[in-house]
Design a protein around this motif. Structure first.
Motif, PDB file in Angstrom:
ATOM      1  N   GLY A 417       6.441   3.871  -4.038  1.00 50.85           N
ATOM      2  CA  GLY A 417       6.454   2.992  -2.870  1.00 50.85           C
ATOM      3  C   GLY A 417       5.139   2.252  -2.709  1.00 50.85           C
ATOM      4  N   ASN A 418       4.022   2.976  -2.830  1.00 53.24           N
ATOM      5  CA  ASN A 418       2.710   2.330  -2.732  1.00 53.24           C
ATOM      6  C   ASN A 418       2.480   1.351  -3.876  1.00 53.24           C
ATOM      7  OD1 ASN A 418       2.233   3.815  -0.451  1.00 53.24           O
ATOM      8  ND2 ASN A 418       0.820   5.254  -1.403  1.00 53.24           N
ATOM      9  N   ALA A 419       2.964   1.739  -5.083  1.00 53.41           N
ATOM     10  CA  ALA A 419       2.801   0.851  -6.241  1.00 53.41           C
ATOM     11  C   ALA A 419       3.574  -0.448  -6.042  1.00 53.41           C
ATOM     12  CB  ALA A 419       3.263   1.553  -7.510  1.00 53.41           C
ATOM     13  N   ILE A 420       4.739  -0.374  -5.384  1.00 50.19           N
ATOM     14  CA  ILE A 420       5.514  -1.585  -5.101  1.00 50.19           C
ATOM     15  C   ILE A 420       4.718  -2.527  -4.212  1.00 50.19           C
ATOM     16  CG2 ILE A 420       7.535  -2.458  -3.869  1.00 50.19           C
ATOM     17  CD1 ILE A 420       9.090  -0.048  -4.881  1.00 50.19           C
ATOM     18  N   MET A 421       4.053  -1.988  -3.205  1.00 46.18           N
ATOM     19  CA  MET A 421       3.253  -2.822  -2.311  1.00 46.18           C
ATOM     20  C   MET A 421       2.060  -3.445  -3.034  1.00 46.18           C
ATOM     21  SD  MET A 421       4.770  -2.763   0.622  1.00 46.18           S
ATOM     22  CE  MET A 421       6.322  -2.681  -0.279  1.00 46.18           C
ATOM     23  N   ILE A 422       1.409  -2.662  -3.902  1.00 48.82           N
ATOM     24  CA  ILE A 422       0.247  -3.187  -4.641  1.00 48.82           C
ATOM     25  C   ILE A 422       0.680  -4.271  -5.621  1.00 48.82           C
ATOM     26  CG2 ILE A 422      -1.585  -2.613  -6.262  1.00 48.82           C
ATOM     27  CD1 ILE A 422      -2.183  -1.558  -3.553  1.00 48.82           C
ATOM     28  N   THR A 423       1.731  -4.007  -6.401  1.00 54.43           N
ATOM     29  CA  THR A 423       2.180  -5.002  -7.385  1.00 54.43           C
ATOM     30  C   THR A 423       2.719  -6.257  -6.701  1.00 54.43           C
ATOM     31  OG1 THR A 423       4.316  -3.833  -7.501  1.00 54.43           O
ATOM     32  CG2 THR A 423       2.658  -3.310  -9.185  1.00 54.43           C
ATOM     33  N   SER A 424       3.350  -6.088  -5.554  1.00 49.13           N
ATOM     34  CA  SER A 424       3.832  -7.266  -4.817  1.00 49.13           C
ATOM     35  C   SER A 424       2.658  -8.108  -4.337  1.00 49.13           C
ATOM     36  CB  SER A 424       4.676  -6.825  -3.622  1.00 49.13           C
ATOM     37  OG  SER A 424       5.834  -6.123  -4.037  1.00 49.13           O
TER      38      SER A 424
END
Length: 562
Positions: A417-424
């Motif tokens: 979930g956190n990785a999705i926010m960072i990559t976005s």
């Protein structure tokens, strides 16, 4: 035995540990890349599409690809992103130089509009992005972990604009109104976004009540006021110390060192007291350029002007270069590889909300601002509104740093979930910088084709710390007075402490009213006029400034740049 021991010590001193060697290699490569960015940026200076930001970002992406190939896909960057490194070392030179180089008269003349865009506009964008993402993310999978506080954090993260690309094209001599609005709003916007983000971390927003909202608004206003006051106080303190002690009598190095350290001290004091360092160092730069800069020797003026600009320039290149490399970080992308559609959906929704949130306040607030502007030349035209809207669509290093602060730990995260926010966030920054940035130059040239004549540009340069065309000055003589003869005009004799701008009033096209009718239609006294009166009567005699610095006999001869 002693010789053997001494040899062992010398060998141990000459050897580096493996970790130290890796750090030296990484820093050496990064410095080499910075030099490459500067050289290529210079060669592409006249290019219609490319600017420094896109150049650094592209070189960072290419370097990241090479690192991925050479390390067999293990890593794409040579330095680990640390939001503390960004906020403590990289951001302060950029913001301080912005305040130091700004044309104060133009900035404060449009201060209400800048505050409207930078504060009210940022809050409008913040609520649109926060509430919009909270509703639209329900259509996606794998983002159910987000709470209301996280959505508000996203609003603060993506409300932070990055107008570097636009400011590299705009010129404050050719389009002073537009430049001051874009530039001023960018600084106030960044400060508002960071203050919003930091304030949100202190409150439990899972159960929002009217009491919490009132406390939140009060804390926000207090941070703004206190941060600004601290920056002004440190700037005045530096001016007073340098004026009284006059370090240039013995060494200009002490003057330069004190200015740089006092500027950085203002930022660190704000961080120490949990205030907004961006606002503090920005207003410290404004005060230093108005008072402190005029109290030092001519050698120190030239040195500080170039030193601050150089540090800011290197910091900007550093940011975009690193963002380019970090965009290919395999750790974060592998964490979202199982749900690429979710990451694309999050990026698309956030990008649409950014565009919508920007338009929702630029055009209405421009209409409100135009209602208060009586002169047609001072009104914000539709083409200028489009440029302001476009400039604010950029997202950059501040958004990156805030996203890492919220969703990562020391630049690392393996939580999907956190990785999705960072990559976005990375995807949005790349898209905005490359796609929007490529169109910036041709768009502005299409919308704003007019250019001022060279004579007005020269006159404008003389009133800021940027000018290096300094003629020989008599003791205590003002720079603008000395330069006046080069512009083909003559100034009346100035009284002690009289502002050259006041003396030039009749020669700048703003003639004094000669009748009651003219007095009613063209007021002679404005806010700027009363500030000048107060500044000349109370502030400059104490803190120094242009035309109020007494040269001490025996001081070193100042080198004049012609």
């Amino acid at each position: 035995m002693m010789g053997f021991s001494l040899g062992s010590v010398l060998m141990s001193l000459g050897m580096r540990s493996e970790a130290d060697q890796v750090s030296v290699d990484a820093i050496t490569l990064f410095v080499g890349l910075l030099c490459t960015c500067i050289i290529i940026g210079h060669l592409l200076e006249k290019n219609k599409w490319i600017n420094e930001s896109i150049t650094a970002l592209t070189i960072g992406l290419c370097t990241g690809i090479v690192l991925l190939l050479t390390t067999e896909g293990r890593r794409s960057h040579i330095l680990v992103f640390n939001e503390e490194l960004f906020f403590i070392y990289v951001l302060p030179p950029i913001i301080f130089n912005a305040g130091f180089q700004v044309k104060k008269k133009q900035f404060f003349r449009n201060f209400m509009t800048i505050t409207l865009f930078g504060v009210v506009g940022t809050l409008i964008s913040f609520f649109i992005i926060s509430l919009g993402s909270a509703q639209l993310f329900k259509m996606l999978n794998d983002v159910g972990f987000l709470e209301m506080g996280d959505y508000f954090a996203l609003g603060a993260i993506f409300s932070a604009t990055d107008s570097v690309c636009t400011l590299q094209v705009l010129n404050q001599d050719e389009t002073p109104l537009l430049y001051s609005l874009v530039f001023g709003e960018g600084v106030v916007n960044d400060a508002t976004s960071v203050v919003l983000f930091n304030t949100l971390q202190r409150f439990d927003l899972s159960h929002t009540t009217s009491g919490i909202a009132t406390q939140f608004a009060g804390s926000l206003c207090s941070l703004f006021f206190t941060s600004t006051l601290l920056g002004v106080a440190v700037g005045l303190l530096s001016a007073y110390i340098i004026k009284k002690l006059y370090f240039g009598r013995h060494s200009t190095d002490r003057e330069v060192a004190l200015m740089i350290l006092m500027a950085y001290l203002s930022y660190m004091m704000a961080e120490l007291f949990s205030l907004s360092g961006i606002l503090t160092v920005f207003f410290c730069g404004i005060v230093m350029s108005h008072y402190t800069w005029h109290n030092v020797t001519e050698n120190s003026r030239v040195t500080t002007k170039h030193a601050f600009a150089t540090m800011s320039f290197i910091s900007e290149i550093f940011i975009f270069l690193y963002v380019g490399m970090d965009a290919l970080d395999i750790e974060k992308w592998s964490a979202v590889s199982k749900s690429p559609g979710t990451s694309i959906g999050v990026s698309t929704i956030l990008l649409g909300l950014i565009v919508l949130g920007r338009a929702a306040f630029v055009f209405p607030l421009s209409f409100i601002s135009n209602l208060t502007r009586k002169s047609p030349d001072d009104k914000i035209g539709f083409k200028q509104q489009v440029t302001i809207w476009w400039a604010g669509l950029m997202r950059g290093a501040v958004s990156m740093a805030l996203a890492y602060n919220k969703f990562a730990s020391s630049g690392h995260t393996q939580i999907r979930g956190n990785a999705i926010m960072i990559t976005s966030t990375i995807s949005i920054v790349l898209f905005c910088t490359v796609v929007f940035g490529l169109v910036t130059k041709p768009l502005i040239r299409f919308l704003l084709p007019l250019r001022k004549p060279l004579s007005s540009m020269v006159e404008s340069e003389l009133s800021s710390p940027k000018s290096l065309m300094l003629p020989l000055l008599q003791n205590g003589q003002d720079r603008e007075v000395a330069m006046n003869g080069q512009n083909g005009t003559t100034l009346p004799l100035l009284q002690n402490g009289q502002d050259p701008e006041v003396a030039m009033n009749g020669q700048n096209g703003a003639t004094r009213p000669r009748s009651l009718c003219m007095l009613l239609t063209t007021p002679a006294h404005s806010v700027h006029y009363y500030w000048r009166k107060f500044d000349n009567a109370f502030m400059r005699p104490v803190f120094g400034g242009r035309g109020f610095v007494q040269r001490i006999p025996g001081s070193p001869t100042e080198t004049v740049v012609s």
